[in-house]
Scaffold this active site. Structure first.
Site, PDB file in Angstrom:
ATOM      1  CB  SER A 158      -1.116   0.131   1.250  1.00 17.94           C
ATOM      2  OG  SER A 158      -1.352   1.287   1.466  1.00 17.94           O
ATOM      3  CE1 TYR A 171      -4.522  -2.224   4.710  1.00 18.14           C
ATOM      4  CE2 TYR A 171      -3.257  -0.019   4.462  1.00 18.14           C
ATOM      5  CZ  TYR A 171      -3.939  -1.292   4.065  1.00 18.14           C
ATOM      6  OH  TYR A 171      -4.131  -1.266   2.501  1.00 18.14           O
TER       7      TYR A 171
END
Ligand code: NAP
Length: 251
Positions: A158, A171
């Site tokens: 990501s 995350y």
């Protein structure tokens, strides 16, 4: 050497014929699109995820499209341990003998809040699903990947796994860990096997996770999962042979 995914990559229709590819989180979002796309290019896809009804729907869609018969392996990565991963490896060995591709795609977003107010339970769940389960699955499936003539492991990263950002908490940290795992494994396998390992940042994509993270966005402003599949096909097929240890992006 830094590598990029060819911008105009046009996969051959039979790119993945004869290959067996396992996709985690195959029931929804990007994983679902990847499973359908791999099957439509000839792969036998092993659908791993926690919601059986969603996996069955992907299985049915592959069958309806005339793709190779898929396999379903239900697994909740929040609680899966070494024993369940070893069972998966045994079942895969008995059924397929080798594994040509492993797409680590399943992840949870977790809490979107400052570190100071994050809960330990939330932190642990994200690390379990996004990092620990990835290690366990890889650890147990590596012998099967080594048994294939040329195998590819793709780990999903990501933007916040490459540059940290406020309120992305566990995350973001889990995606940095994913990048580290990719680098360590790629270095271990370099020159010792035909298994390549790379990370891929899909970029903003219209899925449930993205809609949760950015509730004020117009969802259709982002590409649909199906739109970003050329990058996934490139990394899973033999056109990316020799590409190893790279942190890649769809765009
Ligand atoms: P998604 O729509 O939320 O789908 C996630 C998938 O992971 C679902 O199939 C989900 O299963 C599965 N999953 C979650 N927890 C699980 C567990 N405990 N055990 C087994 N499976 C589990 O997310 P997505 O947007 O497609 O994301 C796919 C990957 O891309 C993730 O790694 C994400 O971090 C990354 N990513 C996405 C974006 C984006 O804009 N969408 C951007 C950057 C990176 P259920 O359907 O059963 O819940």
């Amino acid at each position: 050497m830094t590598h990029t995914i060819p911008g105009n990559y046009n996969p051959a229709p039979d790119l993945l014929a004869g290959k067996t590819i396992l996709v985690t989180g195959a029931g929804d979002g990007i994983g679902r699109a990847a499973a359908l796309s791999f099957a439509s290019h000839g792969a036998t896809v092993v659908l791993l995820g926690r919601t059986v009804a969603k996996l069955e729907s992907v299985y049915d869609e592959i069958e309806l499209a005339g793709g190779p018969q898929a396999a379903i392996f239900p697994m909740d990565l929040a609680v899966a341990g070494g024993e369940q991963c070893a069972e998966l490896a045994t079942a895969m060995t008995d059924t397929f003998g080798a594994l040509d591709g492993l797409l680590h795609n399943a992840s949870v977003l977790g809490e979107r809040r400052p570190i100071e107010s994050s809960t330990y339970a939330g932190w642990q769940e994200v690390m379990q699903v996004n990092v620990n389960a990835q290690f366990l699955l890889t650890r147990h499936l590596l012998p099967l990947l080594r048994a294939a003539p040329s195998a590819s492991i793709v780990l999903t990263s990501s933007g916040v796994g490459r540059k940290g950002r406020a309120f992305w908490g566990a995350y973001a940290v889990s995606k940095f860990a994913t990048e580290g795992f990719m680098q360590v494994l790629a270095d271990e396998l370099e020159n010792t096997s035909e298994v390549r390992v790379n990370s891929l940042n899909p970029g903003a994509t219209n899925t449930a996770m993205r809609r949760t993270a950015y509730p004020s966005e117009t969802p259709t402003d982002n590409p649909a999962p199906a739109d970003i599949m050329p990058a996934y096909l490139y990394l899973m097929g033999d056109d990316s042979k020799g590409v190893n240890g790279q942190a890649l992006s769809v765009r």
